[in-house]
Design an enzyme around this catalytic site. Structure first.
Site: not given
Ligand code: C2E
Ligand code: SIN
Ligand code: SIN
Ligand code: FE
Ligand code: FE
Length: 380
Positions: A222, A225
């Site tokens: 991730d 993000k």
């Protein structure tokens, strides 16, 4: 199953090539294995090996302190020849016993170092008693040197890339309740799944190196993000369709970050970067093709991403998020079972279900949410 790795040259392949060329002159050398050492955890584990026929171990791992004979070699910089493993083998050493059971009778062990720091061992094994004469040992010097350079180079490249990405990771998670503990857990779930698949995999197509890279890079799924605005990322409620569309862009943002770092560190190719790329790019794909970004399905999704998806979702479900409470483990395992073949690769789900006790152990071990730096540096 790991067709996705075939167009990159792994250290495993390179070792196999060195082994093959060595065997032209020394066919008696049936096995070369390299184990690398992690100072922080005192763990020595197989990194790569090239073995004719059946491998005596899969995924060997031990604390160096618990193997005094090897620990002494590491400290003394000595090499060790064992002429007859059956007789001279350190009594009680389980892996020497396994070597003997698979037909090996003599071995030559070399510790290797990088700038004076102990890095790991190379093991050469033969089925011929007393094979490692002085002449053979001298002959092997060059090959051993080559292999140590290969390994040190690869591991340093991984470390360099990783430290750069650590920065991105720290930034992306500093404003997110998805803290280090989530990443520690999900990386370990991912390793648990990868190892279970490797143990079950008869062709040894999933090697230790792959398992290690999955573990290493899973926490970076991730990184993208970082590009998502706070009012979406931290929204305590369900996202609107438009917001979710923006949310999905964390995948392409992550791909961009990985590419710029890989270019900056001149590590654009190699199996390990490929594993990282695939994890970032495909961790929201679904087995039945209903995921994003590309809507790939089944084996069209690289294995590393199928593994990380299960690990990531399991941890997202069983912990509290700004937008949802934590589920019970029973409910989360039911969800995995229910979504096997839909959302998830059924083999990865089986691996997780079959290791429920271990998964729950990871969960308790890494429960706390405030050991971000500590926990992250502990591992390599
Ligand atoms: P995340 O929180 O790390 O969740 C990862 C994935 O776990 C999600 O991917 C989803 O597949 C699964 N998951 C998490 N919670 C639930 C749940 O309660 N039920 C079910 N069935 N699955 C769940 P997904 O959906 O693609 O979401 C990607 C990221 O988007 C999430 O990462 C999270 O950061 C964010 N997100 C998703 N939904 C919401 C939301 O309603 N509100 C907010 N603020 N963020 C959301
Ligand atoms: C293995 O190949 O998994 C074992 C490594 C070793 O030789 O100790
Ligand atoms: C090996 O030769 O593959 C390992 C044996 C040992 O640990 O000494
Ligand atoms: Fe994601
Ligand atoms: Fe996550």
């Amino acid at each position: 199953m790991i067709e996705t790795l075939s167009n990159t040259v792994s250290v495993q392949n390179q070792l196999q090539e060195i082994h093959a060329s060595l065997k032209l002159e020394r066919p008696e050398i049936g096995r070369i294995a390299v184990a690398i050492y992690d100072e922080q955890t005192d763990i020595l584990k197989t990194f790569v090996h090239s073995t004719d026929g059946e491998a005596p171990f899969s995924h060997y791992e031990a604390r160096l302190n618990q193997v005094p004979s090897l620990r002494d070699l590491a400290l003394s910089h000595d090499v060790r020849v064992i002429d007859d493993l059956q007789i001279d083998g350190v009594s009680g050493s389980l892996h020497i016993l396994r070597l003997v059971q698979t037909g090996y009778r003599s071995s030559y062990t070399i510790p290797f170092y990088d700038h004076g720091r102990f890095f790991g061992f190379m093991f050469f094994d033969s089925s011929v008693v007393g094979y490692f004469s002085e002449a053979v040992v001298r002959h092997l010097e060059l090959h051993a040197h080559l292999i140590s350079l290969l390994i040190i180079n690869e591991v340093s490249r991984v470390t360099a890339l990783r430290s750069a990405i650590d920065v991105a990771r720290a930034m992306s998670h500093s404003r997110n309740e998805e803290t280090g503990a989530h990443l520690d857990r999900m990386a370990r779930y991912a390793r648990l799944i990868a190892k279970a698949l490797a143990d079950r995999d008869p062709g040894d197509a999933i090697d230790d190196e792959f398992v290690e890279y999955v573990f290493l890079y899973a926490p970076l799924h991730d990184v993208g993000k970082i590009a998502i605005p706070d009012q979406i990322l931290l929204k305590p409620k369900k996202l609107s369709d438009d917001e979710f569309t923006i949310m999905k862009s964390h995948v392409s943002a992550g791909m961009g970050i990985v590419e710029s770092i890989a270019t900056g560190f001149n590590v654009g190719s190699g199996q390990h970067v490929e594993v990282l790329r695939n994890i970032v790019r495909y961790h929201h794909e679904a087995y039945d093709g209903s995921g994003y970004l590309e809507g790939r399905a089944g084996a069209g999704i690289p294995l590393e991403a199928r593994i990380v998806t299960v690990a990531d979702v399991f941890d997202a479900l069983t912990t509290e998020r700004c937008y949802k409470p934590a589920w019970t483990n029973d409910r989360a395992f039911d969800f995995l079972r229910d979504q096997a073949g839909r959302r998830f690769d059924p083999d990865c789900v089986d691996a997780m279900l079959g290791n429920r006790r271990r998964a729950e152990h990871i969960q308790t071990q890494f429960r706390s949410n405030n050991r971000f730096h500590e926990a992250y540096t502990e591992e390599l």
